[in-house]
Write a protein that holds these residues in place. Structure first.
Motif, PDB file in Angstrom:
ATOM      1  N   ALA A 161       8.414  -1.099  -1.172  1.00 17.59           N
ATOM      2  CA  ALA A 161       8.267   0.101  -0.338  1.00 17.59           C
ATOM      3  C   ALA A 161       7.524   1.194  -1.097  1.00 17.59           C
ATOM      4  CB  ALA A 161       9.637   0.605   0.100  1.00 17.59           C
ATOM      5  N   ARG A 162       7.817   1.332  -2.381  1.00 22.43           N
ATOM      6  CA  ARG A 162       7.143   2.347  -3.197  1.00 22.43           C
ATOM      7  C   ARG A 162       5.648   2.024  -3.306  1.00 22.43           C
ATOM      8  NH1 ARG A 162       9.121   3.707  -9.232  1.00 22.43           N
ATOM      9  NH2 ARG A 162       9.266   5.899  -8.752  1.00 22.43           N
ATOM     10  N   TYR A 163       5.329   0.737  -3.545  1.00 22.24           N
ATOM     11  CA  TYR A 163       3.941   0.307  -3.643  1.00 22.24           C
ATOM     12  C   TYR A 163       3.222   0.523  -2.309  1.00 22.24           C
ATOM     13  CZ  TYR A 163      -0.069  -2.793  -4.107  1.00 22.24           C
ATOM     14  OH  TYR A 163      -1.330  -3.310  -4.111  1.00 22.24           O
ATOM     15  N   TRP A 164       3.852   0.118  -1.209  1.00 24.52           N
ATOM     16  CA  TRP A 164       3.257   0.275   0.111  1.00 24.52           C
ATOM     17  C   TRP A 164       3.008   1.747   0.417  1.00 24.52           C
ATOM     18  CZ3 TRP A 164       5.055   2.660   4.588  1.00 24.52           C
ATOM     19  CH2 TRP A 164       4.273   2.425   5.729  1.00 24.52           C
ATOM     20  N   ARG A 165       3.993   2.592   0.068  1.00 19.28           N
ATOM     21  CA  ARG A 165       3.856   4.029   0.325  1.00 19.28           C
ATOM     22  C   ARG A 165       2.694   4.610  -0.470  1.00 19.28           C
ATOM     23  NH1 ARG A 165       8.424   8.549  -1.013  1.00 19.28           N
ATOM     24  NH2 ARG A 165       7.242  10.323  -0.283  1.00 19.28           N
ATOM     25  N   ALA A 166       2.558   4.195  -1.727  1.00 23.29           N
ATOM     26  CA  ALA A 166       1.464   4.695  -2.562  1.00 23.29           C
ATOM     27  C   ALA A 166       0.113   4.253  -1.997  1.00 23.29           C
ATOM     28  CB  ALA A 166       1.624   4.197  -3.991  1.00 23.29           C
ATOM     29  N   ARG A 167       0.015   3.021  -1.528  1.00 25.78           N
ATOM     30  CA  ARG A 167      -1.239   2.532  -0.938  1.00 25.78           C
ATOM     31  C   ARG A 167      -1.552   3.253   0.354  1.00 25.78           C
ATOM     32  NH1 ARG A 167      -2.766  -3.637  -1.047  1.00 25.78           N
ATOM     33  NH2 ARG A 167      -4.489  -2.651  -0.008  1.00 25.78           N
ATOM     34  N   ALA A 171      -0.523   6.282   1.262  1.00 27.07           N
ATOM     35  CA  ALA A 171      -0.869   7.667   0.955  1.00 27.07           C
ATOM     36  C   ALA A 171      -2.300   7.754   0.406  1.00 27.07           C
ATOM     37  CB  ALA A 171       0.121   8.250  -0.050  1.00 27.07           C
ATOM     38  N   ALA A 172      -2.689   6.779  -0.411  1.00 24.97           N
ATOM     39  CA  ALA A 172      -4.036   6.794  -0.976  1.00 24.97           C
ATOM     40  C   ALA A 172      -5.088   6.559   0.108  1.00 24.97           C
ATOM     41  CB  ALA A 172      -4.154   5.739  -2.077  1.00 24.97           C
ATOM     42  N   SER A 173      -4.772   5.765   1.107  1.00 33.85           N
ATOM     43  CA  SER A 173      -5.758   5.485   2.165  1.00 33.85           C
ATOM     44  C   SER A 173      -5.955   6.673   3.095  1.00 33.85           C
ATOM     45  CB  SER A 173      -5.342   4.247   2.965  1.00 33.85           C
ATOM     46  OG  SER A 173      -4.176   4.524   3.724  1.00 33.85           O
ATOM     47  N   TRP A 174      -5.028   7.618   3.109  1.00 34.48           N
ATOM     48  CA  TRP A 174      -5.146   8.804   3.955  1.00 34.48           C
ATOM     49  C   TRP A 174      -5.945   9.908   3.290  1.00 34.48           C
ATOM     50  CZ3 TRP A 174      -3.862   9.271   8.993  1.00 34.48           C
ATOM     51  CH2 TRP A 174      -3.075   8.258   9.540  1.00 34.48           C
ATOM     52  N   ARG A 175      -6.223   9.766   2.030  1.00 40.83           N
ATOM     53  CA  ARG A 175      -6.948  10.832   1.312  1.00 40.83           C
ATOM     54  C   ARG A 175      -8.423  10.768   1.526  1.00 40.83           C
ATOM     55  NH1 ARG A 175      -3.621  10.674  -4.329  1.00 40.83           N
ATOM     56  NH2 ARG A 175      -1.654  11.078  -3.374  1.00 40.83           N
TER      57      ARG A 175
END
Length: 75
Positions: free
Chosen positions: A63-69, A71-75
């Protein structure tokens, strides 16, 4: 899941019980480690709680990895 290094032999025994009459499915997990030469058991360990903790930890990590990915795709 058997494994051996030539001196020790280990296997994990899993017994799954199906859901019946509205009860939750559950199972039991045991690990046995034995001496290869003698077959004498050196360890018998109950792994149900260990398996649950590992599953929870890997779910949190995923979940942490998915959340980081995400969040990065929204930037």
């Amino acid at each position: 899941m058997p494994t051996s290094d030539g001196q020790l032999y280990s296997f994990k025994y899993v017994n799954g019980i199906r859901r019946t009459r509205g009860r939750v499915a559950h199972g039991h997990r045991l690990r046995r480690v034995a001496d290869v030469q003698t077959g004498y058991p050196l360890l018998l360990s109950e792994l149900t709680i260990t398996t649950a903790l590992r599953t929870a930890a890997m779910s949190a990590l995923a979940a942490r990895y998915w959340r980081a990915r995400t969040a990065a795709s929204w930037r």
